[in-house]
Design a protein around this motif. Structure first.
Motif, PDB file in Angstrom:
ATOM      1  N   ASP A  87       0.832  -1.200   0.000  1.00 54.53           N
ATOM      2  CA  ASP A  87       0.000   0.000   0.000  1.00 54.53           C
ATOM      3  C   ASP A  87       0.870   1.256   0.000  1.00 54.53           C
ATOM      4  O   ASP A  87       1.956   1.295   0.601  1.00 54.53           O
ATOM      5  N   ASN A  88       0.365   2.284  -0.666  1.00 54.85           N
ATOM      6  CA  ASN A  88       1.121   3.534  -0.781  1.00 54.85           C
ATOM      7  C   ASN A  88       1.401   4.184   0.577  1.00 54.85           C
ATOM      8  O   ASN A  88       2.358   4.967   0.712  1.00 54.85           O
ATOM      9  N   ALA A 132      -5.830  -1.739   4.297  1.00 54.38           N
ATOM     10  CA  ALA A 132      -4.420  -1.836   3.908  1.00 54.38           C
ATOM     11  C   ALA A 132      -3.640  -0.603   4.357  1.00 54.38           C
ATOM     12  O   ALA A 132      -2.496  -0.705   4.830  1.00 54.38           O
ATOM     13  N   SER A 133      -4.239   0.566   4.226  1.00 55.59           N
ATOM     14  CA  SER A 133      -3.553   1.791   4.634  1.00 55.59           C
ATOM     15  C   SER A 133      -3.414   1.862   6.157  1.00 55.59           C
ATOM     16  O   SER A 133      -2.408   2.371   6.677  1.00 55.59           O
ATOM     17  N   ASN A 169       0.389   2.996  -8.146  1.00 53.40           N
ATOM     18  CA  ASN A 169       1.239   2.473  -7.078  1.00 53.40           C
ATOM     19  C   ASN A 169       2.506   3.308  -6.918  1.00 53.40           C
ATOM     20  O   ASN A 169       3.193   3.596  -7.898  1.00 53.40           O
TER      21      ASN A 169
END
Length: 216
Positions: A87-88, A132-133, A169
């Motif tokens: 994740d970013n 995810a973040s 991404n």
């Protein structure tokens, strides 16, 4: 009788001479001992610096390895290309080093202030379902706590040399994830511990570091 008197005078003279010579020897011994103790103290100080750096390096290796394992665990299949991405939020600098947190007691270290209890701003992904973040934010917090536990000035960072800037991404499939764990080092007698240029930043502070490149 005269012979005895001469013998006593000779003995008194010899004893008087021996007393003066003994004091001089004691003085010389004290000077030599002092110089030797100063040398030993200097060696112990240098040794303590190297021991502290060795401890910081051992801890940094553990942090870097843990960082890599968390990235591997969090990686998911890319929606656009065959391969794994994270994740970013893992690349958001403010997620590290408690940047978005405030400590009420400025006398405390970051570890005692933020790490003994999970702050309300940090999602507890061990007790709740996280996105995810949120997992990335939680991992960044945990890694920051591990980093400052033994050395309060340790810094960690994750960067990427992205091979595909056309997707969403931050670090596309096949791109290197660059993990850096660094800590400041200080001079003694105008001499620094040897450092790698990869550890340095734009500041005047010298750093030692552990760097790792990870491909998912």
């Amino acid at each position: 009788m005269q012979q005895r008197q001469r013998s006593r005078q000779h003995i008194h003279t010899v004893l008087h001479q021996q007393t003066g010579l003994g004091m001089f020897e004691v003085l010389v011994t004290l000077v030599i001992t002092t110089v030797g103790l100063l040398g030993i103290a200097s060696l112990q100080f240098v040794s303590s610096l190297h021991n502290a750096d060795a401890l910081a390096r051992s801890q940094a290796v553990l942090v870097a390895e843990q960082f890599a394992e968390r990235l591997r665990s969090a990686a998911k299949w890319s929606a656009t290309r065959y391969g794994m991405v994270v994740d970013n939020a893992y690349f958001t600098a403010s997620n590290y080093h408690f940047a978005d947190l405030n400590c009420a007691d400025k006398r405390q270290t970051d570890y005692t202030c933020f790490c003994l209890t999970i702050p309300a701003q940090i999602p507890d992904c061990e007790r709740q379902v996280c996105s995810a973040s949120q997992i990335a934010q939680y991992d960044a917090y945990q890694l920051s706590c591990t980093a400052v536990q033994s050395h309060p000035l340790t810094e960690i960072a994750l960067t990427c040399t992205d091979k595909d800037t056309s997707d969403a991404n931050t670090c596309s499939v096949g791109s290197p994830h660059n993990i850096l764990v660094k800590w400041p080092i200080y001079a003694w007698q105008n001499q620094y511990i040897a450092v790698d240029s990869a550890c340095q930043s734009t500041t005047e502070q010298a750093f030692s570091c552990v760097a790792m490149t990870l491909y998912l």
